[in-house]
Scaffold this active site. Structure first.
Site, mmCIF file in Angstrom:
data_model
loop_
_atom_site.group_PDB
_atom_site.id
_atom_site.type_symbol
_atom_site.label_atom_id
_atom_site.label_comp_id
_atom_site.label_asym_id
_atom_site.label_seq_id
_atom_site.Cartn_x
_atom_site.Cartn_y
_atom_site.Cartn_z
ATOM 1 N NE ARG A 216 1.228 14.988 6.036
ATOM 2 C CZ ARG A 216 0.194 15.274 6.841
ATOM 3 N NH1 ARG A 216 -0.822 16.005 6.386
ATOM 4 N NH2 ARG A 216 0.167 14.826 8.083
ATOM 5 C CG HIS A 240 -8.235 -10.757 5.251
ATOM 6 N ND1 HIS A 240 -8.854 -11.872 5.743
ATOM 7 C CD2 HIS A 240 -6.907 -11.026 5.229
ATOM 8 C CE1 HIS A 240 -7.930 -12.791 6.008
ATOM 9 N NE2 HIS A 240 -6.744 -12.298 5.711
ATOM 10 C CG ASP A 263 -4.561 -15.378 2.709
ATOM 11 O OD1 ASP A 263 -3.690 -16.249 2.485
ATOM 12 O OD2 ASP A 263 -4.387 -14.429 3.497
ATOM 13 C CB ALA A 298 -3.141 -16.801 10.864
#
Length: 370
Positions: A216, A240, A263, A298
């Site tokens: 929603r 991740h 990353d 991190a």
């Protein structure tokens, strides 16, 4: 003239089982089939393109130290990343400026393809491992000064589109030839699409550092996955994103809008232990990096070859995984005419993989690196 032959070549949508790549100088001269060649069992893919990486091999981009940057770039080159941006984290203005100036010469040398600012214009609620002490609202003056100082080195900036002044900042980036990304955001669906309308064309590590999707209240995840002009970054490390999430998201975007990223932080390739990321303490255990203060993820300890193998293991085809690791990220930062594919005229960047897709050798600009 160098010829890599007797290999399976992944060239765009083509898989050439008895293939060769001919290199002249620093360019690809020809890609084709040579059925008479003895097959080595190796696979050749384009050099990987990582548009979101903070460090590796014990070195970091985040302090703006050129020596550290060289070491981090060399580490990832050994894992097949022939093109990379130096990603900086949320920092004080002085560090952002000094890092930009320090890395400009590395961009000129070709060590780096540019600088990526992941912050400081990010959501407090979704800052993740970004240092909340240095978060601030977008500043057009600061952006102009950084872009001017970089003299073409600043290539990508991540912004939360719901912040005051964010849409003007995105428009400024686009006008100045810098790619705008949306990330670390608590935006609604509508606010996200307003950022896309303003010119943002990348979603920073989609799913991570953003309001989670709800049927929603779809928020930024569904908006970015569905936006035809947006390339979505995915951290394919099994931490991740679940492999099923990666496969599903890629089925929505297609490989032309899905970019694998690492990353990675300094701990990539290093033992478990304590590290620093943007002035914050990070604990690495079993290869997973988390902030000491609250356990937030991190960054990662990923390399692009591992991300590539993970994508294949998740059921993504070799050609699609190759596009996601090379072709799509190169296009996302405007380098598709130079790198990211095995095609005549492009820079001769390639990775030689064994049958288990482990890196055997890396070529950059026509020269073997390992």
């Amino acid at each position: 003239m160098t010829v890599v032959s007797g290999v399976r070549v992944i060239a765009g949508d083509r898989v050439i089982e008895d293939g060769f790549v001919r290199i002249s100088g620093d360019r690809i001269a020809e890609v084709g089939a040579e059925p008479t060649a003895a097959h080595t069992g190796h696979t050749v893919v384009p050099g990987f393109v990582d548009i979101h990486v903070h460090g590796g091999g014990g070195a970091t981009f985040t302090t703006g130290d050129a020596g550290e940057a060289r070491k981090a770039a060399a580490y990832h080159l050994g894992h097949g990343t022939t093109t990379m941006l130096a990603s900086l984290v949320t920092s004080p203005p002085e560090l952002m400026m000094s890092a930009t100036k320090a890395f400009t010469s590395l961009v000129d040398e070709g060590v780096l393809a540019g600088v990526h600012f992941e912050g400081p214009y990010l959501s407090q609620a979704r800052c993740g491992a970004q240092n909340p002490a240095h978060l601030r609202h977008p500043s057009l003056d600061e952006l102009n000064a950084l872009i001017d100082a970089g003299n073409g080195a600043v290539r990508l900036v991540t912004i939360a589109p719901e912040l005051p002044g964010a849409l003007d900042a995105i428009r400024l980036l686009v006008e100045r030839g810098v790619v705008a990304a949306l990330g670390h955001t608590d935006a609604t669906w509508e606010e996200t699409l307003a950022g896309v309308e303003a010119g943002a064309t990348v979603g920073t590590h989609v799913f991570n550092g953003m309001r989670p999707p709800h049927h929603r209240q779809p928020g930024p995840v569904f908006a970015l996955l569905g936006a035809a002009t947006v390339t979505c970054e995915f951290v394919a490390d099994g931490v991740h994103l679940h492999d099923g999430t990666l496969a599903f998201a890629t089925s929505v975007t297609g490989p032309a809008r899905a970019a694998l990223i690492t990353d990675a932080m300094a701990a990539a390739g290093m033992p478990d232990g304590s590290y620093d990321l943007g002035g914050q303490s990070v604990d690495v255990a079993d290869g997973v990096a988390r902030l000491t203060r609250d356990g937030s993820i991190a960054g990662s300890t990923l390399t692009m070859d591992k991300a590539f193998r993970r994508a294949v293991g998740a059921g993504i085809s070799l050609p699609d995984a190759s596009r996601m690791a090379s072709t799509t990220p190169a296009a996302a930062i405007g380098l598709s005419d130079e790198v990211g594919a095995l095609r005549e005229g492009l820079r001769a960047d390639l990775v030689l993989l064994d049958e288990a897709l482990q890196v055997q050798r890396v070529m950059r600009a026509g020269a073997w690196q390992s």
